[in-house]
Design a protein around this motif. Structure first.
Motif, mmCIF file in Angstrom:
data_model
loop_
_atom_site.group_PDB
_atom_site.id
_atom_site.type_symbol
_atom_site.label_atom_id
_atom_site.label_comp_id
_atom_site.label_asym_id
_atom_site.label_seq_id
_atom_site.Cartn_x
_atom_site.Cartn_y
_atom_site.Cartn_z
ATOM 1 N N VAL A 75 58.543 164.806 -82.144
ATOM 2 C CA VAL A 75 57.905 164.278 -80.936
ATOM 3 C C VAL A 75 57.352 162.882 -81.194
ATOM 4 O O VAL A 75 57.543 161.959 -80.392
ATOM 5 N N ASP A 76 56.666 162.703 -82.317
ATOM 6 C CA ASP A 76 56.094 161.401 -82.653
ATOM 7 C C ASP A 76 57.192 160.368 -82.894
ATOM 8 O O ASP A 76 57.076 159.212 -82.471
ATOM 9 N N LEU A 77 58.248 160.782 -83.590
ATOM 10 C CA LEU A 77 59.354 159.863 -83.856
ATOM 11 C C LEU A 77 60.035 159.416 -82.562
ATOM 12 O O LEU A 77 60.447 158.262 -82.435
ATOM 13 N N LEU A 78 60.114 160.326 -81.598
ATOM 14 C CA LEU A 78 60.693 159.962 -80.310
ATOM 15 C C LEU A 78 59.839 158.916 -79.614
ATOM 16 O O LEU A 78 60.359 157.928 -79.068
ATOM 17 N N GLY A 79 58.511 159.106 -79.626
ATOM 18 C CA GLY A 79 57.615 158.127 -79.010
ATOM 19 C C GLY A 79 57.697 156.780 -79.690
ATOM 20 O O GLY A 79 57.707 155.729 -79.029
ATOM 21 N N ILE A 80 57.768 156.776 -81.024
ATOM 22 C CA ILE A 80 57.889 155.525 -81.771
ATOM 23 C C ILE A 80 59.210 154.834 -81.443
ATOM 24 O O ILE A 80 59.260 153.610 -81.243
ATOM 25 N N ALA A 81 60.292 155.618 -81.366
ATOM 26 C CA ALA A 81 61.608 155.045 -81.084
ATOM 27 C C ALA A 81 61.654 154.403 -79.705
ATOM 28 O O ALA A 81 62.124 153.260 -79.546
ATOM 29 N N VAL A 82 61.139 155.100 -78.696
ATOM 30 C CA VAL A 82 61.148 154.558 -77.336
ATOM 31 C C VAL A 82 60.226 153.348 -77.239
ATOM 32 O O VAL A 82 60.567 152.342 -76.605
ATOM 33 N N GLY A 83 59.060 153.421 -77.892
ATOM 34 C CA GLY A 83 58.149 152.281 -77.905
ATOM 35 C C GLY A 83 58.786 151.065 -78.548
ATOM 36 O O GLY A 83 58.616 149.926 -78.085
ATOM 37 N N ILE A 86 66.016 161.167 -71.666
ATOM 38 C CA ILE A 86 67.407 161.157 -72.130
ATOM 39 C C ILE A 86 67.473 161.515 -73.612
ATOM 40 O O ILE A 86 68.257 162.376 -74.031
ATOM 41 N N PHE A 87 66.648 160.841 -74.431
ATOM 42 C CA PHE A 87 66.646 161.126 -75.860
ATOM 43 C C PHE A 87 66.210 162.566 -76.141
ATOM 44 O O PHE A 87 66.720 163.228 -77.045
ATOM 45 N N GLY A 88 65.228 163.045 -75.348
ATOM 46 C CA GLY A 88 64.677 164.373 -75.571
ATOM 47 C C GLY A 88 65.696 165.481 -75.396
ATOM 48 O O GLY A 88 65.598 166.528 -76.046
ATOM 49 N N THR A 89 66.697 165.249 -74.534
ATOM 50 C CA THR A 89 67.715 166.281 -74.328
ATOM 51 C C THR A 89 68.570 166.494 -75.576
ATOM 52 O O THR A 89 69.089 167.595 -75.788
ATOM 53 N N PHE A 90 68.698 165.466 -76.401
ATOM 54 C CA PHE A 90 69.541 165.581 -77.592
ATOM 55 C C PHE A 90 68.832 166.294 -78.744
ATOM 56 O O PHE A 90 69.483 166.736 -79.686
ATOM 57 N N VAL A 91 67.495 166.358 -78.682
ATOM 58 C CA VAL A 91 66.748 167.031 -79.747
ATOM 59 C C VAL A 91 66.016 168.254 -79.219
ATOM 60 O O VAL A 91 65.135 168.802 -79.867
ATOM 61 N N SER A 92 66.396 168.685 -78.006
ATOM 62 C CA SER A 92 65.876 169.912 -77.389
ATOM 63 C C SER A 92 64.358 169.915 -77.278
ATOM 64 O O SER A 92 63.697 170.918 -77.556
ATOM 65 N N LEU A 93 63.768 168.802 -76.871
ATOM 66 C CA LEU A 93 62.329 168.735 -76.637
ATOM 67 C C LEU A 93 62.051 169.001 -75.172
ATOM 68 O O LEU A 93 62.708 168.442 -74.291
ATOM 69 N N VAL A 94 61.083 169.856 -74.901
ATOM 70 C CA VAL A 94 60.745 170.183 -73.518
ATOM 71 C C VAL A 94 59.345 169.707 -73.137
ATOM 72 O O VAL A 94 58.966 169.771 -71.970
ATOM 73 N N PHE A 95 58.569 169.238 -74.087
ATOM 74 C CA PHE A 95 57.227 168.713 -73.808
ATOM 75 C C PHE A 95 57.144 167.314 -74.395
ATOM 76 O O PHE A 95 57.202 167.130 -75.608
ATOM 77 N N PHE A 114 60.555 153.155 -67.352
ATOM 78 C CA PHE A 114 61.578 152.919 -68.373
ATOM 79 C C PHE A 114 61.373 153.851 -69.563
ATOM 80 O O PHE A 114 62.313 154.497 -70.033
ATOM 81 N N GLY A 115 60.136 153.928 -70.046
ATOM 82 C CA GLY A 115 59.835 154.783 -71.185
ATOM 83 C C GLY A 115 60.069 156.244 -70.873
ATOM 84 O O GLY A 115 60.630 156.984 -71.683
ATOM 85 N N GLY A 116 59.649 156.686 -69.687
ATOM 86 C CA GLY A 116 59.836 158.076 -69.304
ATOM 87 C C GLY A 116 61.303 158.450 -69.189
ATOM 88 O O GLY A 116 61.727 159.529 -69.633
ATOM 89 N N LEU A 117 62.105 157.556 -68.592
ATOM 90 C CA LEU A 117 63.537 157.819 -68.447
ATOM 91 C C LEU A 117 64.229 157.885 -69.803
ATOM 92 O O LEU A 117 64.989 158.826 -70.084
ATOM 93 N N ALA A 129 54.733 162.419 -76.992
ATOM 94 C CA ALA A 129 55.647 161.325 -77.310
ATOM 95 C C ALA A 129 55.340 160.105 -76.449
ATOM 96 O O ALA A 129 55.383 158.963 -76.921
ATOM 97 N N PHE A 130 54.991 160.331 -75.177
ATOM 98 C CA PHE A 130 54.672 159.219 -74.289
ATOM 99 C C PHE A 130 53.404 158.508 -74.748
ATOM 100 O O PHE A 130 53.313 157.279 -74.713
ATOM 101 N N THR A 131 52.424 159.284 -75.203
ATOM 102 C CA THR A 131 51.189 158.689 -75.724
ATOM 103 C C THR A 131 51.482 157.832 -76.954
ATOM 104 O O THR A 131 50.962 156.713 -77.087
ATOM 105 N N ILE A 132 52.315 158.341 -77.855
ATOM 106 C CA ILE A 132 52.682 157.576 -79.042
ATOM 107 C C ILE A 132 53.402 156.290 -78.657
ATOM 108 O O ILE A 132 53.226 155.246 -79.287
#
Length: 220
Positions: free
Chosen positions: A152-160, A91-100, A84-87, A104-107
């Motif tokens: 990257v950190d904000l993305l991990g926090i948001a998904v978490g 999806i979110f990462g495509t909107f902010v052009s993140l490729v790594f 769930f978190g990875g998916l 974010a997953f660790t956060i």
């Protein structure tokens, strides 16, 4: 003898944490040995060289404590959280052009653990004391000091937070319900009826144990 001890310790790591940690270490080693190129994995070597040690320890430590703590005996649910978190992160990462998205997953893992252990006191490099829910934000500040993007950190926090809200908060609200349900196929593949007699969990109330931070429960 030392090899046998190391092997025994490795096999005592819960299965999901063991698989994910091994994959991270092997992937990083393959890049550094130039077996594969960073571009094949959308990998950022500069980010890893500056942030690798802290983030790898965070990933292993909090992934293991989640699996041995609130996900104890719920391997399928833990795997589903990964999926769930990875998916959602992809999806979110495509909107902010993140490729790594590894950091974010660790956060995300840190965020879920910290929200489920709100009374744990943390210590960051012996300089800053705070309660566990602030840990993701402290790590984001550390990342900022290293000159990394906090997106990257904000993305991990948001998904978490999305996972924590849907799994822990919303089902307990008036009129709420459980939206996240682990598919039966995942339960069939990963859940086992018997406990491992040689299982040696890390105590969830001790989130420290390495150089940058320690913790203890309030009133303990």
């Amino acid at each position: 003898m030392a090899y046998q001890t190391l092997q025994q310790e490795y096999l005592q790591i819960p299965v999901v944490t063991r698989a994910y940690t091994t994959a991270c270490v092997l992937t990083t080693a393959a890049v550094q040995l130039e077996i594969i190129t960073p571009f094949q994995l959308y990998f950022n070597p500069d980010l890893i060289l500056r942030n690798y040690q802290v983030m790898m320890k965070c990933m292993y430590r909090y992934c293991r404590m989640l699996e041995e703590g609130s996900f104890r005996g719920r391997t399928a649910d833990f795997v589903f959280m990964f999926l769930f978190g990875g998916l959602l992160m992809t999806i979110f990462g495509t909107f902010v052009s993140l490729v790594f998205l590894g950091q974010a997953f660790t956060i995300m893992l840190v965020y879920v653990w910290s929200r489920r252990n709100p009374n744990v006191r943390m210590n960051f490099f012996g300089l800053l004391n705070f309660q566990a829910p602030f840990l993701p934000w402290v790590l984001m500040g550390f990342s900022l000091l290293l000159g990394n993007s906090i997106i990257v950190d904000l993305l991990g926090i948001a998904v978490g937070h999305v996972y924590f809200f849907l799994e822990d908060v919303f089902p307990n609200q008036p009129g709420g319900g459980r939206w996240l349900k682990t598919p039966s196929i995942i339960k069939m593949l990963f859940d086992t009826p018997e406990e491992d007699a040689n299982y040696n969990p890390l105590p969830e109330e001790r989130p420290g144990g390495f150089a940058w931070g320690e913790g203890q429960r309030l009133g303990g």
